[in-house]
Motif scaffolding. Structure first.
Motif, PDB file in Angstrom:
ATOM      1  N   GLU A 122       0.832  -1.199   0.000  1.00 36.78           N
ATOM      2  CA  GLU A 122       0.000   0.000   0.000  1.00 36.78           C
ATOM      3  C   GLU A 122       0.871   1.256   0.000  1.00 36.78           C
ATOM      4  O   GLU A 122       0.597   2.211  -0.721  1.00 36.78           O
ATOM      5  CB  GLU A 122      -0.901   0.031   1.234  1.00 36.78           C
ATOM      6  CG  GLU A 122      -1.996  -0.996   1.242  1.00 36.78           C
ATOM      7  CD  GLU A 122      -2.745  -0.994   2.561  1.00 36.78           C
ATOM      8  OE1 GLU A 122      -3.989  -0.976   2.502  1.00 36.78           O
ATOM      9  OE2 GLU A 122      -2.122  -1.006   3.632  1.00 36.78           O
ATOM     10  N   PHE A 123       1.906   1.242   0.808  1.00 38.03           N
ATOM     11  CA  PHE A 123       2.809   2.388   0.913  1.00 38.03           C
ATOM     12  C   PHE A 123       3.432   2.714  -0.440  1.00 38.03           C
ATOM     13  O   PHE A 123       3.562   3.874  -0.819  1.00 38.03           O
ATOM     14  CB  PHE A 123       3.897   2.078   1.950  1.00 38.03           C
ATOM     15  CG  PHE A 123       4.779   3.240   2.309  1.00 38.03           C
ATOM     16  CD1 PHE A 123       4.353   4.206   3.205  1.00 38.03           C
ATOM     17  CD2 PHE A 123       6.042   3.359   1.768  1.00 38.03           C
ATOM     18  CE1 PHE A 123       5.169   5.280   3.559  1.00 38.03           C
ATOM     19  CE2 PHE A 123       6.872   4.422   2.112  1.00 38.03           C
ATOM     20  CZ  PHE A 123       6.434   5.377   3.002  1.00 38.03           C
ATOM     21  N   ALA A 124       3.787   1.674  -1.189  1.00 36.04           N
ATOM     22  CA  ALA A 124       4.425   1.869  -2.494  1.00 36.04           C
ATOM     23  C   ALA A 124       3.484   2.485  -3.516  1.00 36.04           C
ATOM     24  O   ALA A 124       3.939   3.104  -4.475  1.00 36.04           O
ATOM     25  CB  ALA A 124       4.961   0.533  -3.018  1.00 36.04           C
ATOM     26  N   THR A 125       2.181   2.359  -3.318  1.00 36.74           N
ATOM     27  CA  THR A 125       1.237   2.934  -4.283  1.00 36.74           C
ATOM     28  C   THR A 125       1.021   4.427  -4.077  1.00 36.74           C
ATOM     29  O   THR A 125       0.360   5.072  -4.880  1.00 36.74           O
ATOM     30  CB  THR A 125      -0.127   2.217  -4.235  1.00 36.74           C
ATOM     31  OG1 THR A 125      -0.718   2.409  -2.956  1.00 36.74           O
ATOM     32  CG2 THR A 125       0.019   0.738  -4.557  1.00 36.74           C
ATOM     33  N   GLY A 126       1.556   4.991  -2.994  1.00 42.36           N
ATOM     34  CA  GLY A 126       1.464   6.419  -2.732  1.00 42.36           C
ATOM     35  C   GLY A 126       1.384   6.694  -1.249  1.00 42.36           C
ATOM     36  O   GLY A 126       0.657   6.016  -0.528  1.00 42.36           O
ATOM     37  N   HIS A 127       2.171   7.663  -0.772  1.00 45.63           N
ATOM     38  CA  HIS A 127       2.221   8.006   0.641  1.00 45.63           C
ATOM     39  C   HIS A 127       2.515   9.494   0.797  1.00 45.63           C
ATOM     40  O   HIS A 127       2.894  10.160  -0.169  1.00 45.63           O
ATOM     41  CB  HIS A 127       3.289   7.169   1.358  1.00 45.63           C
ATOM     42  CG  HIS A 127       4.628   7.228   0.694  1.00 45.63           C
ATOM     43  ND1 HIS A 127       4.981   6.364  -0.312  1.00 45.63           N
ATOM     44  CD2 HIS A 127       5.676   8.055   0.853  1.00 45.63           C
ATOM     45  CE1 HIS A 127       6.204   6.656  -0.732  1.00 45.63           C
ATOM     46  NE2 HIS A 127       6.640   7.685  -0.043  1.00 45.63           N
ATOM     47  N   LEU A 128       2.337  10.017   1.991  1.00 52.52           N
ATOM     48  CA  LEU A 128       2.639  11.417   2.243  1.00 52.52           C
ATOM     49  C   LEU A 128       4.132  11.647   2.034  1.00 52.52           C
ATOM     50  O   LEU A 128       4.944  10.796   2.414  1.00 52.52           O
ATOM     51  CB  LEU A 128       2.250  11.812   3.671  1.00 52.52           C
ATOM     52  CG  LEU A 128       0.811  12.268   3.874  1.00 52.52           C
ATOM     53  CD1 LEU A 128      -0.179  11.161   3.622  1.00 52.52           C
ATOM     54  CD2 LEU A 128       0.628  12.842   5.243  1.00 52.52           C
ATOM     55  N   PRO A 129       4.502  12.763   1.435  1.00 51.98           N
ATOM     56  CA  PRO A 129       5.925  13.062   1.229  1.00 51.98           C
ATOM     57  C   PRO A 129       6.680  13.041   2.563  1.00 51.98           C
ATOM     58  O   PRO A 129       6.209  13.572   3.565  1.00 51.98           O
ATOM     59  CB  PRO A 129       5.914  14.468   0.630  1.00 51.98           C
ATOM     60  CG  PRO A 129       4.563  14.582  -0.026  1.00 51.98           C
ATOM     61  CD  PRO A 129       3.639  13.802   0.859  1.00 51.98           C
ATOM     62  N   GLY A 130       7.834  12.379   2.566  1.00 52.17           N
ATOM     63  CA  GLY A 130       8.669  12.298   3.762  1.00 52.17           C
ATOM     64  C   GLY A 130       8.246  11.239   4.759  1.00 52.17           C
ATOM     65  O   GLY A 130       8.839  11.122   5.825  1.00 52.17           O
ATOM     66  N   ALA A 131       7.216  10.463   4.429  1.00 53.47           N
ATOM     67  CA  ALA A 131       6.714   9.452   5.361  1.00 53.47           C
ATOM     68  C   ALA A 131       7.692   8.293   5.523  1.00 53.47           C
ATOM     69  O   ALA A 131       8.428   7.948   4.607  1.00 53.47           O
ATOM     70  CB  ALA A 131       5.372   8.910   4.865  1.00 53.47           C
ATOM     71  N   VAL A 132       7.679   7.716   6.705  1.00 53.79           N
ATOM     72  CA  VAL A 132       8.429   6.499   7.014  1.00 53.79           C
ATOM     73  C   VAL A 132       7.393   5.426   7.285  1.00 53.79           C
ATOM     74  O   VAL A 132       6.437   5.654   8.027  1.00 53.79           O
ATOM     75  CB  VAL A 132       9.328   6.705   8.258  1.00 53.79           C
ATOM     76  CG1 VAL A 132       9.980   5.417   8.679  1.00 53.79           C
ATOM     77  CG2 VAL A 132      10.373   7.775   7.971  1.00 53.79           C
ATOM     78  N   ASN A 133       7.544   4.258   6.689  1.00 56.95           N
ATOM     79  CA  ASN A 133       6.524   3.219   6.815  1.00 56.95           C
ATOM     80  C   ASN A 133       6.865   2.217   7.910  1.00 56.95           C
ATOM     81  O   ASN A 133       7.902   1.571   7.868  1.00 56.95           O
ATOM     82  CB  ASN A 133       6.362   2.481   5.478  1.00 56.95           C
ATOM     83  CG  ASN A 133       5.152   1.572   5.488  1.00 56.95           C
ATOM     84  OD1 ASN A 133       4.146   1.885   6.113  1.00 56.95           O
ATOM     85  ND2 ASN A 133       5.243   0.462   4.798  1.00 56.95           N
ATOM     86  N   ILE A 134       5.953   2.117   8.875  1.00 57.54           N
ATOM     87  CA  ILE A 134       6.005   1.062   9.879  1.00 57.54           C
ATOM     88  C   ILE A 134       4.605   0.455   9.892  1.00 57.54           C
ATOM     89  O   ILE A 134       3.673   1.052  10.430  1.00 57.54           O
ATOM     90  CB  ILE A 134       6.371   1.585  11.281  1.00 57.54           C
ATOM     91  CG1 ILE A 134       7.732   2.264  11.258  1.00 57.54           C
ATOM     92  CG2 ILE A 134       6.354   0.432  12.293  1.00 57.54           C
ATOM     93  CD1 ILE A 134       8.140   2.881  12.573  1.00 57.54           C
TER      94      ILE A 134
END
Length: 152
Positions: A6-18
């Motif tokens: 899901e993260f790879a399909t689009g995330h907030l700029p500068g986000a770190v995924n946990i």
């Protein structure tokens, strides 16, 4: 709080995924990050990040959940960041859950297992948990990918 897919399909700029299922393992890093700047938790709709904010608060870590998640962010006209390279086409976790649950119910009807499936769905609603999402989150296409970033 999103799966790597899901993260790879689009995330907030500068986000770190946990991802939510790895929250406990990231507590030390999150505690350190919260000491430097406010934490904003984001998932697709705001539900998982809301649960994560409650978990973090119980551990003494302050964080805020973005209401509406990435869908709300994007709908409001804000940009989403994408990892370099081709965008992976991965269904959102909610869509995967609906597809799998529907398939299981259909199979249950064919095999006469509907009562046990219905019981699992009722249990999921009463406990506000989704074991199916946890299982689906561990499938290869929902695991660490190009867009998944480890906390610093």
């Amino acid at each position: 709080m999103r799966t790597p897919g899901e993260f790879a399909t689009g995330h907030l700029p500068g986000a770190v995924n946990i991802p939510l299922d790895r929250l406990e393992a990231g507590l030390a890093d999150l505690r350190q990050a919260a000491g430097r700047r406010p934490l904003l938790l984001v998932c697709a709709s705001g539900a998982r990040s809301g649960r994560a904010a409650v978990i973090l608060a119980s551990r003494g870590i302050g964080a805020t959940s973005l209401a509406g998640g990435t869908r709300g962010w994007s709908s409001a006209g804000h940009p989403l960041a994408h990892p370099p390279g081709p965008v992976r086409s991965v269904w959102a976790m909610e869509r995967q859950v609906r597809f799998t649950a529907g398939s299981v119910v259909l199979l249950g009807l064919l095999l006469g297992l509907s009562a046990s499936i219905a019981g699992g769905l009722v249990f999921s609603a009463l406990t506000d948990t989704c074991g199916l999402a946890v299982v689906l989150g561990r499938l290869p296409w929902n695991r660490r990918g190009r867009g998944d970033v480890r906390p610093r």
